[in-house]
Design an enzyme around this catalytic site. Structure first.
Site, PDB file in Angstrom:
ATOM      1  N   HIS A 299       0.820  -1.211   0.000  1.00 26.67           N
ATOM      2  CA  HIS A 299       0.000   0.000   0.000  1.00 26.67           C
ATOM      3  C   HIS A 299       0.852   1.258   0.000  1.00 26.67           C
ATOM      4  CE1 HIS A 299      -3.098  -2.973   0.702  1.00 26.67           C
ATOM      5  NE2 HIS A 299      -3.855  -2.101   0.068  1.00 26.67           N
TER       6      HIS A 299
ATOM      7  N   GLU B 179     -11.220 -10.641  -5.496  1.00 25.92           N
ATOM      8  CA  GLU B 179      -9.759 -10.534  -5.394  1.00 25.92           C
ATOM      9  C   GLU B 179      -9.142 -11.772  -4.750  1.00 25.92           C
ATOM     10  OE1 GLU B 179      -8.771  -7.042  -3.091  1.00 25.92           O
ATOM     11  OE2 GLU B 179     -10.458  -7.290  -1.763  1.00 25.92           O
TER      12      GLU B 179
ATOM     13  N   ASP C 164      -4.600  -8.098  -5.078  1.00 25.90           N
ATOM     14  CA  ASP C 164      -4.722  -9.284  -4.238  1.00 25.90           C
ATOM     15  C   ASP C 164      -4.964 -10.539  -5.076  1.00 25.90           C
ATOM     16  OD1 ASP C 164      -4.278  -8.561  -1.541  1.00 25.90           O
ATOM     17  OD2 ASP C 164      -6.068  -7.311  -1.665  1.00 25.90           O
TER      18      ASP C 164
ATOM     19  N   CYS D  74     -10.328  -2.413 -10.274  1.00 24.76           N
ATOM     20  CA  CYS D  74      -9.738  -1.299  -9.529  1.00 24.76           C
ATOM     21  C   CYS D  74      -8.328  -1.623  -9.039  1.00 24.76           C
ATOM     22  CB  CYS D  74     -10.632  -0.877  -8.369  1.00 24.76           C
ATOM     23  SG  CYS D  74     -10.901  -2.190  -7.166  1.00 24.76           S
TER      24      CYS D  74
HETATM   25  C1  PEP Z   1      -6.693  -4.916  -5.013  1.00 25.53           C
HETATM   26  O1  PEP Z   1      -6.423  -5.830  -4.236  1.00 25.53           O
HETATM   27  O2  PEP Z   1      -6.463  -4.966  -6.238  1.00 25.53           O
HETATM   28  C2  PEP Z   1      -7.264  -3.654  -4.502  1.00 25.53           C
HETATM   29  C3  PEP Z   1      -7.668  -2.706  -5.304  1.00 25.53           C
HETATM   30  O3  PEP Z   1      -7.348  -3.511  -3.155  1.00 25.53           O
HETATM   31  P1  PEP Z   1      -6.093  -3.171  -2.212  1.00 25.53           P
HETATM   32  O4  PEP Z   1      -4.929  -2.854  -3.100  1.00 25.53           O
HETATM   33  O5  PEP Z   1      -6.496  -2.017  -1.372  1.00 25.53           O
HETATM   34  O6  PEP Z   1      -5.906  -4.421  -1.453  1.00 25.53           O
HETATM   35 MG    MG Z   2      -7.280  -5.835  -2.293  1.00 31.45          MG
END
Ligand code: PEP
Ligand code: MG
Length: 580
Positions: free
Chosen positions: A193, A437, A461, A508
Protein backbone atom coordinates in the site's frame (compact mmCIF):
# COMPACT_ATOMS: atom_id res chain seq x y z
CA UNK A 1 32.59 8.04 -9.11
CA UNK A 2 29.01 7.20 -10.02
CA UNK A 3 27.23 4.78 -7.71
CA UNK A 4 24.11 3.12 -9.07
CA UNK A 5 21.59 1.18 -7.03
CA UNK A 6 18.84 -0.95 -8.51
CA UNK A 7 15.54 -1.85 -6.96
CA UNK A 8 11.93 -2.21 -7.98
CA UNK A 9 10.60 0.99 -9.48
CA UNK A 10 7.15 1.41 -7.98
CA UNK A 11 6.22 4.89 -9.06
CA UNK A 12 7.28 6.33 -12.37
CA UNK A 13 8.93 9.66 -12.92
CA UNK A 14 12.33 11.18 -12.38
CA UNK A 15 13.21 12.98 -9.18
CA UNK A 16 16.45 14.87 -8.66
CA UNK A 17 17.23 16.03 -5.17
CA UNK A 18 19.44 15.84 -2.14
CA UNK A 19 19.62 12.75 0.05
CA UNK A 20 17.92 12.65 3.41
CA UNK A 21 18.37 9.43 5.38
CA UNK A 22 15.35 8.87 7.52
CA UNK A 23 16.65 6.05 9.63
CA UNK A 24 19.98 5.91 11.33
CA UNK A 25 19.43 2.45 12.71
CA UNK A 26 18.60 1.40 16.25
CA UNK A 27 20.49 3.04 19.06
CA UNK A 28 22.23 0.39 21.11
CA UNK A 29 21.53 1.58 24.64
CA UNK A 30 24.25 0.16 26.90
CA UNK A 31 24.51 0.70 30.62
CA UNK A 32 27.21 3.08 31.80
CA UNK A 33 27.88 3.93 35.44
CA UNK A 34 27.69 7.65 36.15
CA UNK A 35 29.74 8.96 39.11
CA UNK A 36 27.60 10.57 41.77
CA UNK A 37 28.93 14.08 41.18
CA UNK A 38 27.90 13.90 37.50
CA UNK A 39 24.36 12.64 38.05
CA UNK A 40 22.80 16.12 37.84
CA UNK A 41 24.64 16.74 34.54
CA UNK A 42 23.27 13.46 33.20
CA UNK A 43 19.76 14.50 34.22
CA UNK A 44 20.25 17.86 32.51
CA UNK A 45 21.36 16.01 29.37
CA UNK A 46 18.19 13.91 29.48
CA UNK A 47 15.97 16.99 30.00
CA UNK A 48 17.67 18.71 27.08
CA UNK A 49 17.01 15.67 24.88
CA UNK A 50 13.30 15.75 25.77
CA UNK A 51 13.18 19.45 24.85
CA UNK A 52 14.89 18.82 21.54
CA UNK A 53 12.46 15.98 20.77
CA UNK A 54 9.54 18.36 21.44
CA UNK A 55 11.06 21.01 19.18
CA UNK A 56 11.64 18.49 16.39
CA UNK A 57 8.05 17.27 16.51
CA UNK A 58 6.60 20.77 16.72
CA UNK A 59 8.73 21.81 13.80
CA UNK A 60 7.39 18.91 11.68
CA UNK A 61 3.87 19.73 12.83
CA UNK A 62 4.23 23.39 11.83
CA UNK A 63 5.55 22.55 8.41
CA UNK A 64 2.53 20.43 7.50
CA UNK A 65 0.01 22.51 5.56
CA UNK A 66 -3.23 23.34 7.36
CA UNK A 67 -5.17 21.49 4.67
CA UNK A 68 -3.52 18.18 5.60
CA UNK A 69 -6.06 15.56 6.70
CA UNK A 70 -6.25 14.92 10.43
CA UNK A 71 -5.13 11.33 9.97
CA UNK A 72 -1.69 12.54 8.95
CA UNK A 73 -1.24 14.96 11.83
CA UNK A 74 -2.84 13.02 14.66
CA UNK A 75 0.05 10.71 15.31
CA UNK A 76 2.44 13.65 15.69
CA UNK A 77 0.06 15.10 18.28
CA UNK A 78 0.01 11.77 20.11
CA UNK A 79 3.80 11.73 20.25
CA UNK A 80 3.88 15.31 21.48
CA UNK A 81 1.45 14.41 24.26
CA UNK A 82 3.68 11.49 25.26
CA UNK A 83 6.57 13.91 25.64
CA UNK A 84 4.53 15.68 28.32
CA UNK A 85 3.84 12.45 30.23
CA UNK A 86 5.79 11.96 33.44
CA UNK A 87 6.19 8.25 32.64
CA UNK A 88 8.59 9.25 29.90
CA UNK A 89 9.92 12.48 31.31
CA UNK A 90 10.14 12.08 35.10
CA UNK A 91 10.50 8.33 35.74
CA UNK A 92 13.76 8.00 33.72
CA UNK A 93 15.21 10.79 35.90
CA UNK A 94 14.35 8.80 39.03
CA UNK A 95 16.00 5.77 37.41
CA UNK A 96 19.17 7.72 36.62
CA UNK A 97 19.38 8.63 40.30
CA UNK A 98 18.44 5.20 41.59
CA UNK A 99 20.80 3.18 39.35
CA UNK A 100 23.44 5.90 38.93
CA UNK A 101 23.32 5.11 35.22
CA UNK A 102 23.34 6.96 31.91
CA UNK A 103 20.16 8.50 30.46
CA UNK A 104 20.03 6.05 27.50
CA UNK A 105 19.96 3.09 29.89
CA UNK A 106 17.38 4.67 32.22
CA UNK A 107 15.13 5.35 29.23
CA UNK A 108 15.55 1.79 28.02
CA UNK A 109 14.59 0.35 31.44
CA UNK A 110 11.50 2.56 31.52
CA UNK A 111 10.58 1.64 27.93
CA UNK A 112 10.77 -2.07 28.79
CA UNK A 113 8.68 -1.55 31.93
CA UNK A 114 6.02 0.32 29.93
CA UNK A 115 6.02 -2.39 27.28
CA UNK A 116 5.29 -4.97 29.99
CA UNK A 117 2.39 -2.89 31.32
CA UNK A 118 0.94 -2.47 27.82
CA UNK A 119 1.40 -6.18 27.21
CA UNK A 120 -0.72 -7.08 30.20
CA UNK A 121 -3.60 -4.81 29.24
CA UNK A 122 -6.90 -6.48 28.41
CA UNK A 123 -7.68 -3.97 25.73
CA UNK A 124 -5.74 -5.13 22.66
CA UNK A 125 -6.04 -1.72 21.06
CA UNK A 126 -4.30 -0.07 24.02
CA UNK A 127 -1.77 -2.91 23.99
CA UNK A 128 -0.63 -1.86 20.56
CA UNK A 129 0.07 1.72 21.68
CA UNK A 130 3.52 0.49 22.67
CA UNK A 131 4.44 1.25 19.04
CA UNK A 132 4.01 4.94 19.79
CA UNK A 133 6.11 4.66 22.94
CA UNK A 134 8.83 3.05 20.84
CA UNK A 135 8.75 5.84 18.28
CA UNK A 136 9.12 8.48 20.95
CA UNK A 137 11.83 6.57 22.85
CA UNK A 138 13.76 6.03 19.62
CA UNK A 139 13.65 9.74 18.91
CA UNK A 140 14.98 10.64 22.38
CA UNK A 141 17.67 7.96 22.14
CA UNK A 142 18.90 9.32 18.83
CA UNK A 143 19.10 12.80 20.24
CA UNK A 144 21.01 11.50 23.28
CA UNK A 145 23.65 9.87 21.08
CA UNK A 146 23.99 12.96 18.93
CA UNK A 147 21.88 12.00 15.91
CA UNK A 148 20.09 15.31 15.97
CA UNK A 149 19.69 15.76 12.23
CA UNK A 150 16.77 13.37 11.82
CA UNK A 151 14.57 16.19 10.57
CA UNK A 152 16.07 19.22 8.92
CA UNK A 153 15.65 22.13 11.28
CA UNK A 154 14.19 24.95 9.26
CA UNK A 155 14.67 24.13 5.62
CA UNK A 156 11.95 21.58 5.04
CA UNK A 157 12.23 18.39 3.05
CA UNK A 158 11.40 20.12 -0.23
CA UNK A 159 13.09 18.36 -3.13
CA UNK A 160 14.75 15.77 -0.89
CA UNK A 161 15.06 12.12 -1.82
CA UNK A 162 14.39 10.14 1.33
CA UNK A 163 16.27 6.92 2.07
CA UNK A 164 14.69 4.56 4.59
CA UNK A 165 14.71 0.93 5.51
CA UNK A 166 10.96 0.77 5.00
CA UNK A 167 8.03 3.19 5.06
CA UNK A 168 4.45 2.67 6.11
CA UNK A 169 1.72 4.16 3.87
CA UNK A 170 1.16 6.79 6.53
CA UNK A 171 4.82 7.80 6.61
CA UNK A 172 4.86 8.07 2.82
CA UNK A 173 1.83 10.37 2.95
CA UNK A 174 3.52 12.50 5.56
CA UNK A 175 6.70 12.79 3.52
CA UNK A 176 4.67 13.93 0.56
CA UNK A 177 3.18 16.69 2.66
CA UNK A 178 6.66 17.69 3.71
CA UNK A 179 7.62 18.27 0.09
CA UNK A 180 9.76 15.18 -0.49
CA UNK A 181 10.54 14.60 -4.17
CA UNK A 182 10.86 10.81 -4.00
CA UNK A 183 11.97 7.93 -1.82
CA UNK A 184 14.07 4.78 -1.82
CA UNK A 185 13.52 1.92 0.61
CA UNK A 186 15.60 -1.17 1.22
CA UNK A 187 12.56 -3.44 1.50
CA UNK A 188 9.00 -3.45 0.13
CA UNK A 189 7.19 -4.69 -2.95
CA UNK A 190 5.42 -3.01 -5.90
CA UNK A 191 1.92 -3.77 -4.65
CA UNK A 192 2.34 -2.77 -1.03
CA UNK A 193 0.00 0.00 0.00
CA UNK A 194 3.00 2.28 0.37
CA UNK A 195 3.74 1.68 -3.31
CA UNK A 196 0.13 2.32 -4.28
CA UNK A 197 0.13 5.53 -2.30
CA UNK A 198 3.38 6.70 -3.90
CA UNK A 199 1.85 6.21 -7.35
CA UNK A 200 -1.30 7.97 -6.30
CA UNK A 201 0.70 10.91 -4.99
CA UNK A 202 2.88 10.97 -8.11
CA UNK A 203 6.05 10.53 -6.04
CA UNK A 204 8.81 8.69 -7.92
CA UNK A 205 10.03 5.81 -5.75
CA UNK A 206 12.11 2.64 -5.64
CA UNK A 207 11.75 -0.20 -3.14
CA UNK A 208 13.66 -3.40 -2.39
CA UNK A 209 17.20 -2.10 -2.92
CA UNK A 210 18.54 -4.46 -0.21
CA UNK A 211 20.77 -1.86 1.35
CA UNK A 212 21.79 1.67 0.51
CA UNK A 213 25.55 2.24 0.49
CA UNK A 214 26.80 4.59 3.17
CA UNK A 215 29.13 6.25 0.65
CA UNK A 216 26.04 8.16 -0.44
CA UNK A 217 26.00 10.98 2.05
CA UNK A 218 23.18 13.10 3.41
CA UNK A 219 22.78 16.24 1.33
CA UNK A 220 24.37 14.74 -1.78
CA UNK A 221 22.49 15.24 -5.06
CA UNK A 222 21.09 12.01 -6.52
CA UNK A 223 18.88 11.00 -9.44
CA UNK A 224 15.93 8.68 -8.89
CA UNK A 225 14.44 7.06 -11.97
CA UNK A 226 11.18 5.48 -10.80
CA UNK A 227 10.39 3.79 -14.11
CA UNK A 228 13.76 2.03 -14.31
CA UNK A 229 14.06 1.40 -10.56
CA UNK A 230 17.43 3.11 -10.60
CA UNK A 231 19.16 5.50 -8.21
CA UNK A 232 22.32 7.30 -9.33
CA UNK A 233 24.70 9.11 -7.01
CA UNK A 234 27.99 10.91 -7.71
CA UNK A 235 26.85 11.80 -11.22
CA UNK A 236 28.66 14.22 -13.54
CA UNK A 237 27.03 17.33 -14.99
CA UNK A 238 26.33 15.67 -18.33
CA UNK A 239 24.32 12.88 -16.72
CA UNK A 240 22.50 15.38 -14.57
CA UNK A 241 21.60 17.44 -17.66
CA UNK A 242 20.42 14.31 -19.48
CA UNK A 243 18.06 13.37 -16.65
CA UNK A 244 16.82 16.94 -16.28
CA UNK A 245 15.94 16.91 -19.99
CA UNK A 246 14.09 13.60 -19.53
CA UNK A 247 12.26 14.99 -16.54
CA UNK A 248 11.15 17.93 -18.67
CA UNK A 249 9.97 15.61 -21.44
CA UNK A 250 7.86 13.70 -18.94
CA UNK A 251 6.38 16.93 -17.63
CA UNK A 252 5.67 17.96 -21.21
CA UNK A 253 3.94 14.63 -21.88
CA UNK A 254 1.78 15.07 -18.76
CA UNK A 255 0.94 18.57 -19.98
CA UNK A 256 -0.02 17.30 -23.44
CA UNK A 257 -2.29 14.66 -21.96
CA UNK A 258 -4.28 17.35 -20.17
CA UNK A 259 -6.02 18.10 -23.47
CA UNK A 260 -7.91 14.81 -22.93
CA UNK A 261 -9.33 15.83 -19.55
CA UNK A 262 -12.80 16.72 -20.76
CA UNK A 263 -12.94 14.27 -23.65
CA UNK A 264 -15.00 11.09 -23.28
CA UNK A 265 -13.12 7.80 -23.01
CA UNK A 266 -14.44 6.12 -26.15
CA UNK A 267 -12.57 3.58 -28.28
CA UNK A 268 -12.01 4.08 -32.02
CA UNK A 269 -14.85 1.65 -32.71
CA UNK A 270 -17.19 3.61 -30.46
CA UNK A 271 -17.27 1.63 -27.21
CA UNK A 272 -17.73 4.04 -24.27
CA UNK A 273 -15.50 3.19 -21.31
CA UNK A 274 -16.10 4.34 -17.76
CA UNK A 275 -12.93 5.77 -16.25
CA UNK A 276 -13.14 6.14 -12.49
CA UNK A 277 -10.47 7.02 -9.95
CA UNK A 278 -9.03 5.27 -6.91
CA UNK A 279 -8.66 7.56 -3.93
CA UNK A 280 -7.08 7.15 -0.54
CA UNK A 281 -6.67 10.62 0.84
CA UNK A 282 -8.98 13.61 0.59
CA UNK A 283 -6.50 15.37 -1.70
CA UNK A 284 -6.75 12.52 -4.24
CA UNK A 285 -10.36 13.57 -4.82
CA UNK A 286 -9.26 16.91 -6.20
CA UNK A 287 -6.65 15.13 -8.34
CA UNK A 288 -9.39 12.80 -9.63
CA UNK A 289 -11.62 15.72 -10.58
CA UNK A 290 -8.77 17.58 -12.27
CA UNK A 291 -7.94 14.44 -14.28
CA UNK A 292 -11.59 14.30 -15.45
CA UNK A 293 -12.57 11.04 -13.71
CA UNK A 294 -16.17 9.88 -14.13
CA UNK A 295 -16.31 9.36 -10.36
CA UNK A 296 -14.56 7.32 -7.70
CA UNK A 297 -14.42 3.58 -8.28
CA UNK A 298 -12.53 2.78 -5.10
CA UNK A 299 -12.32 4.88 -1.97
CA UNK A 300 -10.00 3.08 0.45
CA UNK A 301 -11.55 4.10 3.78
CA UNK A 302 -8.88 2.46 5.93
CA UNK A 303 -6.61 5.48 5.43
CA UNK A 304 -8.99 7.40 7.71
CA UNK A 305 -8.11 4.92 10.47
CA UNK A 306 -4.35 5.20 10.20
CA UNK A 307 -1.86 7.44 12.00
CA UNK A 308 -4.13 8.13 14.93
CA UNK A 309 -4.62 6.89 18.42
CA UNK A 310 -8.40 6.53 18.32
CA UNK A 311 -10.94 4.96 16.02
CA UNK A 312 -13.11 7.38 14.01
CA UNK A 313 -16.74 7.12 15.04
CA UNK A 314 -19.88 7.14 12.89
CA UNK A 315 -20.24 10.93 12.82
CA UNK A 316 -16.62 11.54 11.86
CA UNK A 317 -16.78 8.92 9.12
CA UNK A 318 -20.04 10.37 7.84
CA UNK A 319 -18.53 13.85 7.73
CA UNK A 320 -15.53 12.55 5.80
CA UNK A 321 -17.75 10.80 3.24
CA UNK A 322 -19.90 13.90 2.89
CA UNK A 323 -16.81 16.06 2.37
CA UNK A 324 -15.64 13.78 -0.41
CA UNK A 325 -19.10 13.64 -1.92
CA UNK A 326 -19.19 17.43 -1.88
CA UNK A 327 -15.77 17.67 -3.48
CA UNK A 328 -16.93 15.32 -6.23
CA UNK A 329 -19.72 17.75 -7.15
CA UNK A 330 -22.29 15.16 -8.12
CA UNK A 331 -19.96 12.45 -9.43
CA UNK A 332 -20.53 8.97 -7.95
CA UNK A 333 -18.36 7.50 -5.22
CA UNK A 334 -17.74 3.84 -4.40
CA UNK A 335 -16.93 3.59 -0.70
CA UNK A 336 -15.09 0.41 0.14
CA UNK A 337 -15.71 -0.92 3.61
CA UNK A 338 -12.67 -1.28 5.84
CA UNK A 339 -9.81 -3.31 4.46
CA UNK A 340 -7.61 -3.16 7.53
CA UNK A 341 -5.06 -5.86 8.01
CA UNK A 342 -1.99 -7.22 6.24
CA UNK A 343 0.25 -4.21 5.42
CA UNK A 344 -2.40 -1.69 6.43
CA UNK A 345 -1.38 -1.15 9.99
CA UNK A 346 -3.70 -3.62 11.65
CA UNK A 347 -1.54 -3.61 14.74
CA UNK A 348 -2.91 -0.29 15.88
CA UNK A 349 -6.54 -0.99 15.12
CA UNK A 350 -7.52 -4.62 15.29
CA UNK A 351 -9.78 -4.76 18.24
CA UNK A 352 -8.48 -7.59 20.25
CA UNK A 353 -6.60 -9.66 17.73
CA UNK A 354 -3.30 -11.35 18.27
CA UNK A 355 -0.68 -10.70 15.61
CA UNK A 356 -1.50 -13.05 12.76
CA UNK A 357 1.25 -15.51 11.79
CA UNK A 358 0.40 -14.73 8.16
CA UNK A 359 -1.46 -11.41 8.03
CA UNK A 360 -2.36 -11.57 4.31
CA UNK A 361 -4.19 -14.83 4.98
CA UNK A 362 -5.51 -13.80 8.37
CA UNK A 363 -8.28 -11.63 9.73
CA UNK A 364 -8.22 -8.94 7.09
CA UNK A 365 -10.89 -6.71 5.54
CA UNK A 366 -14.43 -8.12 5.65
CA UNK A 367 -13.30 -10.98 7.88
CA UNK A 368 -12.07 -8.53 10.49
CA UNK A 369 -15.23 -6.43 10.12
CA UNK A 370 -17.55 -9.40 10.59
CA UNK A 371 -15.62 -10.51 13.65
CA UNK A 372 -15.66 -6.98 15.09
CA UNK A 373 -19.08 -5.61 14.39
CA UNK A 374 -18.38 -2.73 16.78
CA UNK A 375 -15.93 -1.59 14.08
CA UNK A 376 -18.15 -2.48 11.12
CA UNK A 377 -21.56 -1.26 12.25
CA UNK A 378 -20.63 2.46 12.60
CA UNK A 379 -19.09 2.36 9.15
CA UNK A 380 -22.16 0.76 7.57
CA UNK A 381 -24.33 3.39 9.26
CA UNK A 382 -22.07 6.21 8.06
CA UNK A 383 -21.98 4.93 4.46
CA UNK A 384 -25.75 4.47 4.38
CA UNK A 385 -26.33 7.92 5.86
CA UNK A 386 -23.98 9.45 3.27
CA UNK A 387 -26.05 7.77 0.56
CA UNK A 388 -28.91 10.15 1.41
CA UNK A 389 -26.81 13.04 0.12
CA UNK A 390 -25.52 11.80 -3.23
CA UNK A 391 -24.61 8.93 -5.53
CA UNK A 392 -22.93 6.57 -3.05
CA UNK A 393 -22.18 2.89 -3.73
CA UNK A 394 -20.77 0.53 -1.14
CA UNK A 395 -18.16 -2.12 -1.94
CA UNK A 396 -17.06 -5.08 0.18
CA UNK A 397 -13.41 -6.21 -0.03
CA UNK A 398 -11.88 -9.69 0.25
CA UNK A 399 -15.06 -11.72 -0.18
CA UNK A 400 -14.27 -15.41 -0.27
CA UNK A 401 -17.63 -17.12 0.02
CA UNK A 402 -21.29 -16.38 -0.64
CA UNK A 403 -21.99 -17.11 3.03
CA UNK A 404 -19.69 -14.29 4.06
CA UNK A 405 -21.54 -11.99 1.66
CA UNK A 406 -24.90 -13.09 3.10
CA UNK A 407 -23.68 -12.18 6.56
CA UNK A 408 -22.76 -8.67 5.38
CA UNK A 409 -26.07 -8.22 3.59
CA UNK A 410 -27.98 -9.39 6.67
CA UNK A 411 -26.10 -6.95 8.87
CA UNK A 412 -26.73 -4.19 6.34
CA UNK A 413 -30.48 -4.94 6.49
CA UNK A 414 -30.39 -4.71 10.29
CA UNK A 415 -28.50 -1.41 10.15
CA UNK A 416 -31.08 -0.04 7.70
CA UNK A 417 -33.85 -0.95 10.16
CA UNK A 418 -31.97 0.79 12.96
CA UNK A 419 -31.55 3.92 10.87
CA UNK A 420 -35.25 3.90 10.09
CA UNK A 421 -36.00 3.61 13.81
CA UNK A 422 -33.58 6.46 14.51
CA UNK A 423 -35.30 8.56 11.85
CA UNK A 424 -32.07 8.94 9.87
CA UNK A 425 -32.23 9.23 6.09
CA UNK A 426 -30.45 6.92 3.65
CA UNK A 427 -30.89 5.57 0.13
CA UNK A 428 -32.83 2.32 0.50
CA UNK A 429 -31.49 1.25 -2.92
CA UNK A 430 -27.85 2.13 -2.41
CA UNK A 431 -25.97 -0.18 -4.81
CA UNK A 432 -23.80 -2.77 -3.06
CA UNK A 433 -20.89 -4.40 -4.84
CA UNK A 434 -18.08 -6.76 -3.99
CA UNK A 435 -14.41 -6.99 -4.76
CA UNK A 436 -13.35 -10.16 -6.46
CA UNK A 437 -9.76 -10.53 -5.39
CA UNK A 438 -9.50 -14.06 -4.04
CA UNK A 439 -9.27 -16.97 -6.51
CA UNK A 440 -12.15 -18.75 -4.73
CA UNK A 441 -14.38 -15.74 -5.37
CA UNK A 442 -13.20 -15.46 -8.97
CA UNK A 443 -14.03 -19.11 -9.63
CA UNK A 444 -17.51 -18.60 -8.16
CA UNK A 445 -18.01 -15.03 -9.41
CA UNK A 446 -21.47 -15.96 -10.72
CA UNK A 447 -22.65 -16.54 -7.12
CA UNK A 448 -21.60 -13.05 -6.17
CA UNK A 449 -22.97 -11.53 -9.36
CA UNK A 450 -26.42 -12.89 -8.51
CA UNK A 451 -26.47 -11.17 -5.14
CA UNK A 452 -24.67 -7.92 -5.87
CA UNK A 453 -25.21 -4.80 -7.97
CA UNK A 454 -21.64 -4.71 -9.31
CA UNK A 455 -18.29 -6.48 -9.08
CA UNK A 456 -14.83 -4.98 -9.05
CA UNK A 457 -11.68 -6.96 -9.74
CA UNK A 458 -8.86 -6.33 -7.27
CA UNK A 459 -5.89 -7.54 -9.24
CA UNK A 460 -3.38 -6.63 -6.53
CA UNK A 461 -4.72 -9.28 -4.24
CA UNK A 462 -5.96 -11.57 -7.00
CA UNK A 463 -2.38 -11.86 -8.29
CA UNK A 464 -1.00 -12.20 -4.75
CA UNK A 465 -3.35 -15.04 -3.86
CA UNK A 466 -3.33 -16.79 -7.23
CA UNK A 467 0.44 -16.90 -7.56
CA UNK A 468 1.08 -17.23 -3.81
CA UNK A 469 3.37 -14.20 -3.69
CA UNK A 470 3.24 -11.83 -0.74
CA UNK A 471 2.70 -8.43 -2.35
CA UNK A 472 4.95 -6.75 0.22
CA UNK A 473 7.84 -9.18 -0.01
CA UNK A 474 10.54 -8.01 -2.41
CA UNK A 475 12.09 -11.50 -2.45
CA UNK A 476 9.20 -12.72 -4.63
CA UNK A 477 8.59 -9.57 -6.65
CA UNK A 478 10.14 -11.27 -9.67
CA UNK A 479 7.20 -13.71 -9.71
CA UNK A 480 4.60 -10.93 -9.85
CA UNK A 481 3.04 -11.31 -13.28
CA UNK A 482 -0.34 -9.87 -14.31
CA UNK A 483 0.04 -11.81 -17.57
CA UNK A 484 0.29 -15.21 -15.93
CA UNK A 485 -2.26 -17.43 -17.73
CA UNK A 486 -3.92 -18.30 -14.41
CA UNK A 487 -4.49 -14.62 -13.64
CA UNK A 488 -5.79 -13.86 -17.12
CA UNK A 489 -8.20 -16.79 -17.05
CA UNK A 490 -9.58 -15.72 -13.68
CA UNK A 491 -10.08 -12.16 -14.90
CA UNK A 492 -11.88 -13.42 -17.99
CA UNK A 493 -14.05 -15.66 -15.81
CA UNK A 494 -15.13 -12.74 -13.64
CA UNK A 495 -15.93 -10.52 -16.63
CA UNK A 496 -17.97 -13.33 -18.22
CA UNK A 497 -19.84 -14.04 -14.94
CA UNK A 498 -20.79 -10.37 -14.72
CA UNK A 499 -21.96 -10.30 -18.34
CA UNK A 500 -24.01 -13.49 -17.95
CA UNK A 501 -25.79 -12.03 -14.93
CA UNK A 502 -26.20 -8.52 -16.28
CA UNK A 503 -23.96 -7.08 -13.58
CA UNK A 504 -21.26 -4.50 -14.42
CA UNK A 505 -17.68 -5.55 -13.74
CA UNK A 506 -15.00 -2.98 -13.02
CA UNK A 507 -11.33 -3.39 -12.28
CA UNK A 508 -9.74 -1.30 -9.53
CA UNK A 509 -6.43 -3.13 -9.02
CA UNK A 510 -3.20 -1.55 -10.24
CA UNK A 511 -3.36 -3.53 -13.49
CA UNK A 512 -6.27 -1.30 -14.60
CA UNK A 513 -4.07 1.79 -14.33
CA UNK A 514 -1.15 0.43 -16.33
CA UNK A 515 -1.52 1.50 -19.98
CA UNK A 516 0.49 -1.57 -21.07
CA UNK A 517 -2.55 -3.71 -20.18
CA UNK A 518 -5.35 -1.38 -21.34
CA UNK A 519 -5.82 -3.01 -24.75
CA UNK A 520 -5.68 -6.51 -23.33
CA UNK A 521 -8.40 -5.64 -20.82
CA UNK A 522 -10.52 -3.92 -23.46
CA UNK A 523 -10.21 -7.02 -25.63
CA UNK A 524 -11.34 -9.14 -22.66
CA UNK A 525 -14.51 -7.08 -22.44
CA UNK A 526 -13.69 -4.79 -19.51
CA UNK A 527 -15.61 -1.53 -19.77
CA UNK A 528 -15.13 -0.01 -16.29
CA UNK A 529 -11.65 0.99 -15.14
CA UNK A 530 -10.80 2.52 -11.77
CA UNK A 531 -7.25 3.87 -11.69
CA UNK A 532 -4.95 6.19 -9.80
CA UNK A 533 -5.69 9.81 -10.76
CA UNK A 534 -2.05 10.11 -11.87
CA UNK A 535 -2.47 7.42 -14.55
CA UNK A 536 -6.01 8.26 -15.63
CA UNK A 537 -5.07 10.34 -18.67
CA UNK A 538 -2.47 7.81 -19.84
CA UNK A 539 -5.14 5.11 -19.76
CA UNK A 540 -7.66 7.37 -21.47
CA UNK A 541 -5.15 8.12 -24.20
CA UNK A 542 -4.68 4.39 -24.78
CA UNK A 543 -8.44 3.76 -24.82
CA UNK A 544 -8.99 6.48 -27.41
CA UNK A 545 -6.30 4.96 -29.62
CA UNK A 546 -7.71 1.43 -29.38
CA UNK A 547 -9.97 -0.43 -31.76
CA UNK A 548 -11.46 -3.33 -29.83
CA UNK A 549 -12.75 -5.12 -32.90
CA UNK A 550 -9.29 -5.31 -34.40
CA UNK A 551 -7.49 -6.54 -31.27
CA UNK A 552 -10.11 -9.04 -30.14
CA UNK A 553 -8.70 -12.03 -32.09
CA UNK A 554 -5.20 -11.52 -30.68
CA UNK A 555 -6.55 -11.12 -27.15
CA UNK A 556 -8.43 -14.41 -27.57
CA UNK A 557 -5.16 -16.04 -28.62
CA UNK A 558 -3.39 -14.58 -25.59
CA UNK A 559 -6.07 -16.09 -23.36
CA UNK A 560 -5.52 -19.51 -24.88
CA UNK A 561 -1.78 -19.53 -24.19
CA UNK A 562 -0.49 -21.85 -21.48
CA UNK A 563 3.05 -20.59 -21.70
CA UNK A 564 3.59 -17.16 -20.11
CA UNK A 565 6.59 -16.64 -22.42
CA UNK A 566 4.34 -16.86 -25.49
CA UNK A 567 2.11 -14.09 -24.20
CA UNK A 568 4.59 -11.20 -24.33
CA UNK A 569 5.21 -11.33 -28.11
CA UNK A 570 1.44 -11.40 -28.65
CA UNK A 571 1.05 -8.40 -26.35
CA UNK A 572 3.53 -6.54 -28.53
CA UNK A 573 1.34 -7.10 -31.58
CA UNK A 574 -1.59 -5.27 -30.00
CA UNK A 575 0.65 -2.25 -29.55
CA UNK A 576 0.32 -2.37 -25.82
CA UNK A 577 2.66 0.50 -25.11
CA UNK A 578 1.76 4.05 -24.22
CA UNK A 579 2.47 6.75 -26.80
CA UNK A 580 5.92 8.26 -26.36
C1 PEP B 1 -6.69 -4.92 -5.01
O1 PEP B 1 -6.42 -5.83 -4.24
O2 PEP B 1 -6.46 -4.97 -6.24
C2 PEP B 1 -7.26 -3.65 -4.50
C3 PEP B 1 -7.67 -2.71 -5.30
O3 PEP B 1 -7.35 -3.51 -3.15
P1 PEP B 1 -6.09 -3.17 -2.21
O4 PEP B 1 -4.93 -2.85 -3.10
O5 PEP B 1 -6.50 -2.02 -1.37
O6 PEP B 1 -5.91 -4.42 -1.45
MG1 MG C 1 -7.28 -5.83 -2.29
Amino acid sequence: MTISISGTGISRGIAIGSVHRLEKGEVDACQTAIPEHLIEDEIARFRQAINTARQQLKSIRNRIPATTPADITDFIDTHLLMLEDSLLTATPIELIREHQCNAEWALKIQRDALARVFDEMDDAYLRTRVDDVDHVVKRIHRILVGQTCEEPEDGDLQECIVFAHDLTPAEAALLHHQGVAGFVTESGGPLSHTAILARSLGMPAIVGTHGIPYQIRDGETVILDGAEGLLLAGVDNMTLAKYRARQQQQQQRACNLKRLTNEPAVTIDGVPIQLLANVELQEDVEAARIAGADGVGLYRTEFLFMNRSDIPGEEEQLQQYLDILNALQGLPITIRTLDLGADKNVSSHASGERISPNPALGLRAVRLCLKHKELFRPQLRAILRASASGPVRMMIPMLSSARELDEVLELLAVVKQELNQDGLAFNENMPVGGMIEIPAAALTADLFARKLDFLSIGTNDLIQYTLAIDRTDDAVTYLYDPLHPAVLRLIKLIISAGRANGVPVAMCGEMAGDPRYTRLLLGMGLEDFSVQPTSLLEVKDMIKRSDIASIKATVDRILQQDDPAAILPLMATIGATPAA
